[in-house]
Design a protein around this motif. Structure first.
Motif, PDB file in Angstrom:
ATOM      1  N   ILE A 121       0.832  -1.197   0.000  1.00 48.81           N
ATOM      2  CA  ILE A 121       0.000   0.000   0.000  1.00 48.81           C
ATOM      3  C   ILE A 121       0.868   1.250   0.000  1.00 48.81           C
ATOM      4  N   HIS A 122       2.026   1.180   0.678  1.00 47.35           N
ATOM      5  CA  HIS A 122       2.925   2.336   0.683  1.00 47.35           C
ATOM      6  C   HIS A 122       3.499   2.590  -0.710  1.00 47.35           C
ATOM      7  N   ALA A 123       3.852   1.512  -1.398  1.00 46.75           N
ATOM      8  CA  ALA A 123       4.360   1.661  -2.771  1.00 46.75           C
ATOM      9  C   ALA A 123       3.285   2.228  -3.685  1.00 46.75           C
ATOM     10  N   LEU A 124       2.038   1.810  -3.480  1.00 47.78           N
ATOM     11  CA  LEU A 124       0.945   2.328  -4.287  1.00 47.78           C
ATOM     12  C   LEU A 124       0.722   3.814  -4.028  1.00 47.78           C
ATOM     13  N   ILE A 125       0.733   4.199  -2.755  1.00 52.03           N
ATOM     14  CA  ILE A 125       0.545   5.616  -2.407  1.00 52.03           C
ATOM     15  C   ILE A 125       1.670   6.459  -2.984  1.00 52.03           C
ATOM     16  N   LEU A 126       2.884   5.956  -2.877  1.00 49.43           N
ATOM     17  CA  LEU A 126       4.025   6.688  -3.433  1.00 49.43           C
ATOM     18  C   LEU A 126       3.870   6.861  -4.940  1.00 49.43           C
ATOM     19  N   SER A 127       3.396   5.829  -5.623  1.00 45.69           N
ATOM     20  CA  SER A 127       3.190   5.912  -7.072  1.00 45.69           C
ATOM     21  C   SER A 127       2.130   6.949  -7.419  1.00 45.69           C
ATOM     22  N   VAL A 128       1.048   6.970  -6.635  1.00 47.75           N
ATOM     23  CA  VAL A 128      -0.012   7.965  -6.875  1.00 47.75           C
ATOM     24  C   VAL A 128       0.528   9.373  -6.691  1.00 47.75           C
ATOM     25  N   ALA A 130      -3.040  12.376   6.019  1.00 47.27           N
ATOM     26  CA  ALA A 130      -2.039  13.163   5.297  1.00 47.27           C
ATOM     27  C   ALA A 130      -1.683  12.525   3.956  1.00 47.27           C
ATOM     28  N   LEU A 131      -1.578  11.195   3.933  1.00 44.05           N
ATOM     29  CA  LEU A 131      -1.202  10.525   2.690  1.00 44.05           C
ATOM     30  C   LEU A 131      -2.317  10.591   1.646  1.00 44.05           C
ATOM     31  N   GLY A 132      -3.559  10.600   2.090  1.00 44.19           N
ATOM     32  CA  GLY A 132      -4.673  10.700   1.155  1.00 44.19           C
ATOM     33  C   GLY A 132      -5.086  12.116   0.836  1.00 44.19           C
ATOM     34  N   PHE A 133      -4.538  13.086   1.572  1.00 43.92           N
ATOM     35  CA  PHE A 133      -4.980  14.469   1.428  1.00 43.92           C
ATOM     36  C   PHE A 133      -4.769  15.049   0.031  1.00 43.92           C
TER      37      PHE A 133
END
Length: 413
Positions: free
Chosen positions: A13-20, A367-370
């Motif tokens: 999920i962290h890799a996905l968030i970073l990609s987004v 914060a990550l989804g903001f």
């Protein structure tokens, strides 16, 4: 032989968030490039900055805040095209026009390109320093913090408009870093550099007063006095009176000359959406009252602290910056980028003071989804409630949360 420990891989999920986040940041680069390719940059706020710089360069600096003169020069500059009701005025301090006057020797599109390149260098330097500073948090938290800031839609708005927001964020970051490390003289200089955006330095300056950061405050006031003196010498002693008059009119304007309170990310924007733009007198009065109450609250926030080295400084700084954004008389969507600073400071406080709390994990998730939340809201609904609610949450948290720092660290690694 003893087997070496294997470092666990970060969750997918962290890799996905970073990609987004990286995808969003790269898309901003593409959108800014498309705006230049299509010749749409004349609609940007930079046209107002260029108008002020052009008046100074052409020898009309003493009449910099003559809005009729600004309007005539801007319409001539745009070859008959016009912005809003005939003028997007230059409302920044006189030294801002002096600073940009060398760019006025270039055609408007070229000057905007140079200004964009300069802002890109400043932004890249800020992100690099943020990553360097966040190194103790661990690789995952460090990468996601930098990527989340880079993906904020305020980055796109700031570059498309050619605003001073990137400059201000970088200067206030320098102020935070220097003050946190006890380098008060340097902190005062950084705060003076952020003075190109006067409303953004009010609450940090008040925080210096309340935490007794006298050296930083003295350097800041001295540097500002020097800038005032230089601009008065170059443009005439009446220039600052003219500026304050124009600034006062802009603070109470509704729906003219590019001032749209309904789009703002502050208390005035909140009240305008709730009450409607037809209640401008009440909205301005309540906004002024909120600003006054905020200036009182900042005293309570800084009470009992020290100018530097205080473990709780991150919480206090976060609250001051969030209040400064929400209570600012003028805060457009691009100014929402300033929310990154109280967000970073608030996160740093939680990592030290509440490392194993669910609050820290909730903060990380929000914060990550903001960035994506703000972007979807802005383009789907045309609103900026996420920025307003984020400011209010940080303000509330800085007064409610207490706790001494712990040596252990939690959250993302």
């Amino acid at each position: 032989m003893k087997r070496l420990p294997v470092r666990p891989r970060p969750p997918r999920i962290h890799a996905l968030i970073l990609s987004v986040h990286l995808g969003l940041a790269l898309s901003y680069v593409g959108l800014v490039g498309m705006a230049f390719a299509r010749g749409e940059t004349w609609r940007a706020d930079f046209t107002a900055h260029y108008t002020g710089a052009l008046l100074v360069r052409e020898g009309h600096g003493a009449a910099l805040y003559d809005l009729d003169l600004q309007g005539r020069r801007q319409r001539a500059l745009l070859s008959g095209r016009h912005l809003y009701d005939g003028l997007l005025p230059y409302h920044h301090p006189p030294y801002g026009a002096l600073l940009l006057s060398p760019l006025a020797a270039l055609p408007l599109p070229v000057a905007f390109g140079v200004w964009t390149a300069l802002n890109a260098l400043i932004w890249a330097g800020f992100l690099w320093d943020l990553g360097r500073w966040a190194r103790p948090w661990g690789g995952t938290a460090r990468a996601l913090t930098v990527s989340a800031v880079a993906a904020l839609p305020g980055v796109l708005f700031s570059f498309l408009l050619g605003a001073f927001t990137v400059w201000t964020v970088a200067a206030l970051w320098g102020f935070y870093r220097a003050l946190r490390a006890g380098r008060e003289g340097t902190a005062g200089l950084w705060l003076a550099l952020a003075g190109i955006h006067p409303q953004a330095v009010l609450f940090p300056a008040l925080l210096l007063f309340t935490i007794r950061g006298w050296r930083a405050l003295s350097v800041f006031l001295g540097a500002m006095a020097l800038l005032v003196g230089i601009s008065a010498w170059a443009l005439g002693p009446a220039i600052w009176a003219d500026y304050l008059i124009v600034l006062g009119k802009a603070a109470t304007a509704f729906g003219r000359q590019g001032i749209n309170p309904e789009a703002m990310v502050n208390l005035k924007g909140t009240l305008t959406r709730l009450l409607g733009p037809g209640h401008g007198v009440w909205i301005n009065a309540l906004s002024a009252l909120g600003l006054a109450l905020g200036m009182i609250a900042i005293v309570a926030l800084g009470r009992g602290s020290r100018p530097a080295g205080e473990a709780d400084f991150d919480r206090r700084f976060s609250g001051a910056m969030a209040m400064g954004l929400f209570l600012s008389p003028h805060a457009n969507p691009q100014d929402g980028l300033l929310l990154a600073l109280p967000g970073i400071a608030g996160y740093a406080y939680l990592r030290r003071a509440r490392p194993a709390s669910g609050l820290l994990r909730a903060f990380e998730g929000i914060a990550l989804g903001f960035p994506l939340l703000w972007l979807i809201e802005r383009f789907a609904l045309g609103t900026n409630w996420s920025v307003i609610l984020g400011s209010l949450a940080l303000i509330g948290g800085c007064f409610v949360l207490r706790g001494s720092p712990c040596r252990q660290t939690g959250g993302l690694r």
